[in-house]
Scaffold this motif. Structure first.
Motif, PDB file in Angstrom:
ATOM      1  N   MET A   1      80.262 187.535 104.841  1.00  0.00           N
ATOM      2  CA  MET A   1      78.959 186.886 105.043  1.00  0.00           C
ATOM      3  C   MET A   1      78.654 186.778 106.538  1.00  0.00           C
ATOM      4  SD  MET A   1      77.660 183.070 103.914  1.00  0.00           S
ATOM      5  CE  MET A   1      77.818 183.423 102.181  1.00  0.00           C
ATOM      6  N   SER A   2      77.397 187.116 106.908  1.00  0.00           N
ATOM      7  CA  SER A   2      76.970 187.031 108.305  1.00  0.00           C
ATOM      8  C   SER A   2      75.900 185.939 108.414  1.00  0.00           C
ATOM      9  CB  SER A   2      76.428 188.373 108.789  1.00  0.00           C
ATOM     10  OG  SER A   2      75.903 188.249 110.100  1.00  0.00           O
ATOM     11  N   VAL A   3      76.313 184.775 108.911  1.00  0.00           N
ATOM     12  CA  VAL A   3      75.373 183.654 109.030  1.00  0.00           C
ATOM     13  C   VAL A   3      74.215 183.965 109.980  1.00  0.00           C
ATOM     14  CG1 VAL A   3      75.150 181.231 109.705  1.00  0.00           C
ATOM     15  CG2 VAL A   3      77.158 181.993 108.417  1.00  0.00           C
ATOM     16  N   PRO A   4      74.470 184.581 111.170  1.00  0.00           N
ATOM     17  CA  PRO A   4      73.339 184.908 112.054  1.00  0.00           C
ATOM     18  C   PRO A   4      72.292 185.793 111.387  1.00  0.00           C
ATOM     19  CG  PRO A   4      75.396 185.081 113.245  1.00  0.00           C
ATOM     20  CD  PRO A   4      75.767 184.893 111.808  1.00  0.00           C
ATOM     21  N   ALA A   5      72.740 186.773 110.569  1.00  0.00           N
ATOM     22  CA  ALA A   5      71.787 187.647 109.882  1.00  0.00           C
ATOM     23  C   ALA A   5      70.953 186.863 108.883  1.00  0.00           C
ATOM     24  CB  ALA A   5      72.529 188.785 109.185  1.00  0.00           C
ATOM     25  N   ILE A   6      71.601 185.924 108.173  1.00  0.00           N
ATOM     26  CA  ILE A   6      70.864 185.105 107.203  1.00  0.00           C
ATOM     27  C   ILE A   6      69.837 184.221 107.918  1.00  0.00           C
ATOM     28  CG2 ILE A   6      71.082 183.256 105.500  1.00  0.00           C
ATOM     29  CD1 ILE A   6      73.836 184.384 104.779  1.00  0.00           C
ATOM     30  N   ILE A   7      70.253 183.607 109.025  1.00  0.00           N
ATOM     31  CA  ILE A   7      69.334 182.742 109.782  1.00  0.00           C
ATOM     32  C   ILE A   7      68.162 183.551 110.321  1.00  0.00           C
ATOM     33  CG2 ILE A   7      69.112 181.298 111.837  1.00  0.00           C
ATOM     34  CD1 ILE A   7      71.990 180.409 111.394  1.00  0.00           C
ATOM     35  N   LEU A   8      68.453 184.741 110.870  1.00  0.00           N
ATOM     36  CA  LEU A   8      67.383 185.600 111.385  1.00  0.00           C
ATOM     37  C   LEU A   8      66.440 186.026 110.266  1.00  0.00           C
ATOM     38  CD1 LEU A   8      66.113 187.154 113.716  1.00  0.00           C
ATOM     39  CD2 LEU A   8      67.731 189.032 113.261  1.00  0.00           C
ATOM     40  N   GLY A   9      66.988 186.337 109.095  1.00  0.00           N
ATOM     41  CA  GLY A   9      66.143 186.731 107.969  1.00  0.00           C
ATOM     42  C   GLY A   9      65.229 185.607 107.522  1.00  0.00           C
ATOM     43  N   ILE A  10      65.791 184.386 107.412  1.00  0.00           N
ATOM     44  CA  ILE A  10      64.960 183.230 107.033  1.00  0.00           C
ATOM     45  C   ILE A  10      63.868 182.993 108.075  1.00  0.00           C
ATOM     46  CG2 ILE A  10      64.986 180.732 106.687  1.00  0.00           C
ATOM     47  CD1 ILE A  10      67.807 181.036 105.539  1.00  0.00           C
ATOM     48  N   PHE A  11      64.212 183.150 109.340  1.00  0.00           N
ATOM     49  CA  PHE A  11      63.235 182.968 110.415  1.00  0.00           C
ATOM     50  C   PHE A  11      62.092 183.981 110.282  1.00  0.00           C
ATOM     51  CE2 PHE A  11      61.739 184.147 114.686  1.00  0.00           C
ATOM     52  CZ  PHE A  11      61.264 182.920 115.122  1.00  0.00           C
ATOM     53  N   CYS A  12      62.428 185.249 110.020  1.00  0.00           N
ATOM     54  CA  CYS A  12      61.388 186.285 109.877  1.00  0.00           C
ATOM     55  C   CYS A  12      60.456 185.971 108.713  1.00  0.00           C
ATOM     56  CB  CYS A  12      62.041 187.654 109.665  1.00  0.00           C
ATOM     57  SG  CYS A  12      62.885 188.327 111.109  1.00  0.00           S
ATOM     58  N   VAL A  13      61.014 185.540 107.600  1.00  0.00           N
ATOM     59  CA  VAL A  13      60.192 185.230 106.427  1.00  0.00           C
ATOM     60  C   VAL A  13      59.253 184.061 106.731  1.00  0.00           C
ATOM     61  CG1 VAL A  13      60.242 184.363 104.056  1.00  0.00           C
ATOM     62  CG2 VAL A  13      61.849 186.135 104.764  1.00  0.00           C
ATOM     63  N   PHE A  14      59.765 183.019 107.365  1.00  0.00           N
ATOM     64  CA  PHE A  14      58.937 181.859 107.658  1.00  0.00           C
ATOM     65  C   PHE A  14      57.870 182.166 108.699  1.00  0.00           C
ATOM     66  CE2 PHE A  14      61.934 179.286 105.311  1.00  0.00           C
ATOM     67  CZ  PHE A  14      61.133 178.263 104.832  1.00  0.00           C
ATOM     68  N   VAL A  15      58.191 182.982 109.694  1.00  0.00           N
ATOM     69  CA  VAL A  15      57.185 183.372 110.685  1.00  0.00           C
ATOM     70  C   VAL A  15      56.026 184.085 110.007  1.00  0.00           C
ATOM     71  CG1 VAL A  15      56.708 184.934 112.604  1.00  0.00           C
ATOM     72  CG2 VAL A  15      58.696 183.440 112.690  1.00  0.00           C
ATOM     73  N   ALA A  16      56.337 185.051 109.133  1.00  0.00           N
ATOM     74  CA  ALA A  16      55.286 185.800 108.446  1.00  0.00           C
ATOM     75  C   ALA A  16      54.471 184.896 107.530  1.00  0.00           C
ATOM     76  CB  ALA A  16      55.903 186.943 107.649  1.00  0.00           C
ATOM     77  N   LEU A  17      55.149 184.011 106.786  1.00  0.00           N
ATOM     78  CA  LEU A  17      54.440 183.137 105.851  1.00  0.00           C
ATOM     79  C   LEU A  17      53.542 182.144 106.580  1.00  0.00           C
ATOM     80  CD1 LEU A  17      57.192 182.340 103.187  1.00  0.00           C
ATOM     81  CD2 LEU A  17      55.169 183.784 102.908  1.00  0.00           C
ATOM     82  N   ILE A  18      54.057 181.532 107.634  1.00  0.00           N
ATOM     83  CA  ILE A  18      53.273 180.541 108.377  1.00  0.00           C
ATOM     84  C   ILE A  18      52.064 181.201 109.035  1.00  0.00           C
ATOM     85  CG2 ILE A  18      53.308 178.989 110.367  1.00  0.00           C
ATOM     86  CD1 ILE A  18      56.219 178.364 109.677  1.00  0.00           C
ATOM     87  N   ASP A  19      52.277 182.357 109.642  1.00  0.00           N
ATOM     88  CA  ASP A  19      51.180 183.034 110.322  1.00  0.00           C
ATOM     89  C   ASP A  19      50.115 183.493 109.330  1.00  0.00           C
ATOM     90  OD1 ASP A  19      50.532 183.925 113.149  1.00  0.00           O
ATOM     91  OD2 ASP A  19      50.208 185.794 112.058  1.00  0.00           O
ATOM     92  N   ALA A  20      50.551 184.049 108.191  1.00  0.00           N
ATOM     93  CA  ALA A  20      49.593 184.476 107.171  1.00  0.00           C
ATOM     94  C   ALA A  20      48.843 183.278 106.593  1.00  0.00           C
ATOM     95  CB  ALA A  20      50.314 185.231 106.057  1.00  0.00           C
ATOM     96  N   PHE A  21      49.535 182.163 106.395  1.00  0.00           N
ATOM     97  CA  PHE A  21      48.891 180.959 105.866  1.00  0.00           C
ATOM     98  C   PHE A  21      47.836 180.449 106.827  1.00  0.00           C
ATOM     99  CE2 PHE A  21      48.782 176.291 105.790  1.00  0.00           C
ATOM    100  CZ  PHE A  21      48.320 176.084 104.506  1.00  0.00           C
ATOM    101  N   GLU A  22      48.163 180.377 108.115  1.00  0.00           N
ATOM    102  CA  GLU A  22      47.206 179.859 109.095  1.00  0.00           C
ATOM    103  C   GLU A  22      46.040 180.813 109.304  1.00  0.00           C
ATOM    104  OE1 GLU A  22      49.460 179.086 112.587  1.00  0.00           O
ATOM    105  OE2 GLU A  22      50.302 177.206 111.830  1.00  0.00           O
ATOM    106  N   SER A  23      46.266 182.106 109.117  1.00  0.00           N
ATOM    107  CA  SER A  23      45.212 183.091 109.349  1.00  0.00           C
ATOM    108  C   SER A  23      44.287 183.246 108.152  1.00  0.00           C
ATOM    109  CB  SER A  23      45.835 184.457 109.681  1.00  0.00           C
ATOM    110  OG  SER A  23      46.645 184.374 110.823  1.00  0.00           O
ATOM    111  N   VAL A  24      44.823 183.121 106.939  1.00  0.00           N
ATOM    112  CA  VAL A  24      44.058 183.441 105.739  1.00  0.00           C
ATOM    113  C   VAL A  24      43.641 182.184 104.972  1.00  0.00           C
ATOM    114  CG1 VAL A  24      44.091 184.683 103.552  1.00  0.00           C
ATOM    115  CG2 VAL A  24      45.244 185.650 105.550  1.00  0.00           C
ATOM    116  N   VAL A  25      44.567 181.252 104.794  1.00  0.00           N
ATOM    117  CA  VAL A  25      44.313 180.111 103.915  1.00  0.00           C
ATOM    118  C   VAL A  25      43.727 178.934 104.669  1.00  0.00           C
ATOM    119  CG1 VAL A  25      45.372 178.497 102.285  1.00  0.00           C
ATOM    120  CG2 VAL A  25      46.184 180.856 102.422  1.00  0.00           C
TER     121      VAL A  25
END
Length: 372
Positions: A1-25
């Motif tokens: 298990m690679s914790v840094p990869a998991i943290i980076l992946g969660i960060f990427c998902v949240f960045v995309a979701l937050i930005d899309a939410f603020e831009s569209v919704v």
């Protein structure tokens, strides 16, 4: 298990979701700490400004400027989707999600393929998680992907409905201000026909129009970059001409009838809403007002405008105090219009129209200019 990869992946998902939410919704502008679209627009603006340096005589310049905003919008949507897919790929890869085929375990490309197929709900079934958390992540990604695609499908009509309303209002200005609108032409046409009272509903329409644009541009700033269907027209050009006309109307001496007072009142209301739009949009697009540029209204043109107004029975106020009020009113909005014009790569209108100006409706590909 690679914790840094998991943290980076969660960060990427949240960045995309937050930005899309603020831009569209989210129907308002907020202060953002994570701003993917700001970085995206910054780099894409380099291409936009490079296109603006192409000489105007080349048709490719206009074609590229017209295509910029829609392509930018679609590319941003693709960037959100890619960032979420990569984010879930990193989570699976970091967690080492067990797959049905043991040969695929631990392979980054296998997880990328699996994440892509899951996000777009393709459901091929050739690469699937074996059990546990992997299946939960797959269901979560499939749900987000389905919701994201549905959101985008609903977002596109909103943009184009706002664009359509903007264009129809601008086109209705043609008969009253010319295809290349100017302040003098707006006032002159109404004065020449003896229907200055008709300026009241026109200015009221542009007050409402400015309010609608302000709401649309605060929610969807990319809409400001959508160029008009006619090469010689622009929402900023038309709005500036209308605000110039408001300044002229405010500076005309009051008549004995209540219509002239009502006209002045409406001109002030339209001026206020127009300036509100220019100031707020400049803030949203991070465009500073250009206070060092000289005014578009020269002393020569001002004297010509006053002489023209006198020909049609309108007396423009004169004297030092009237001159100061006029220049002060212009300084309240013109620097913002200059800044936005440079940012959007459009030309601002002149106060005085060119001689023998031909409107778009008077010509066609099969005949010369028509008059009646």
């Amino acid at each position: 298990m690679s914790v840094p990869a998991i943290i980076l992946g969660i960060f990427c998902v949240f960045v995309a979701l937050i930005d899309a939410f603020e831009s569209v919704v989210l129907p308002r502008t907020v202060q953002r700490s994570i701003r993917l679209r700001t970085v995206f627009y910054y780099f894409s603006s380099v291409i936009y400004y490079a296109t603006g340096r192409i000489p105007k005589k080349y048709k490719i310049r206009q074609a590229l400027l017209v295509a910029f905003a829609p392509i930018n919008f679609l590319t941003l949507i693709a960037a959100w989707a890619c960032l979420m897919i990569i984010g879930f790929t990193l989570i699976h890869w970091g967690y080492q999600t067990p797959l049905v085929d043991p040969k695929e375990d631990g392979q980054f490309m296998a997880y990328l393929y699996f994440s892509s197929a899951t996000f777009f709900t393709l459901g091929y079934g050739d690469v699937v998680p074996l059990h546990g958390a992997g299946r939960g992540l797959a269901i979560t990604e499939a749900g987000l992907g389905f919701g994201f695609l549905a959101l985008v499908i609903g977002y596109v009509p909103v943009i184009y409905n706002a664009f359509s309303r903007r264009e129809s209002t601008m086109l209705r200005l043609d008969s009253k201000a010319g295809s290349e609108p100017s302040a003098l032409e707006i006032v002159r046409r109404h004065a020449q026909a003896g229907v200055m009272e008709s300026l009241i509903p026109l200015l009221k329409e542009w007050e409402d129009f400015s309010a609608q644009l302000l709401e649309s541009y605060l929610s969807y700033p990319i809409l400001a970059y959508y160029r008009s269907q006619h090469d010689d027209q622009s929402w900023l050009r038309s709005l500036t001409a209308v605000m110039d006309a408001c300044v002229l109307v405010i500076g005309v001496s009051d008549g004995p009838d209540p219509v002239s007072r009502q006209l002045k009142f409406q001109a002030k209301a339209t001026f206020v809403m127009g300036r509100h739009l220019l100031v707020d949009l400049s803030y949203v697009l991070d465009v500073a007002p250009e206070t060092e540029r000289s005014s578009r209204l020269s002393d020569t043109n001002l004297e010509f405008i006053r002489a023209t107004l006198r020909e049609y029975g309108l007396t423009a106020e004169s004297g030092p105090k009237a001159e100061d009020r006029l220049r002060t009113a212009i300084e309240m909005y013109e620097p913002y219009a200059f800044g936005l014009a440079d940012d959007l790569i459009v030309d601002l209108p002149d106060w005085v129209p060119e001689d023998n100006m031909i409107d778009n409706w008077q010509t066609s590909a099969w005949e010369s200019a028509k008059h009646f």
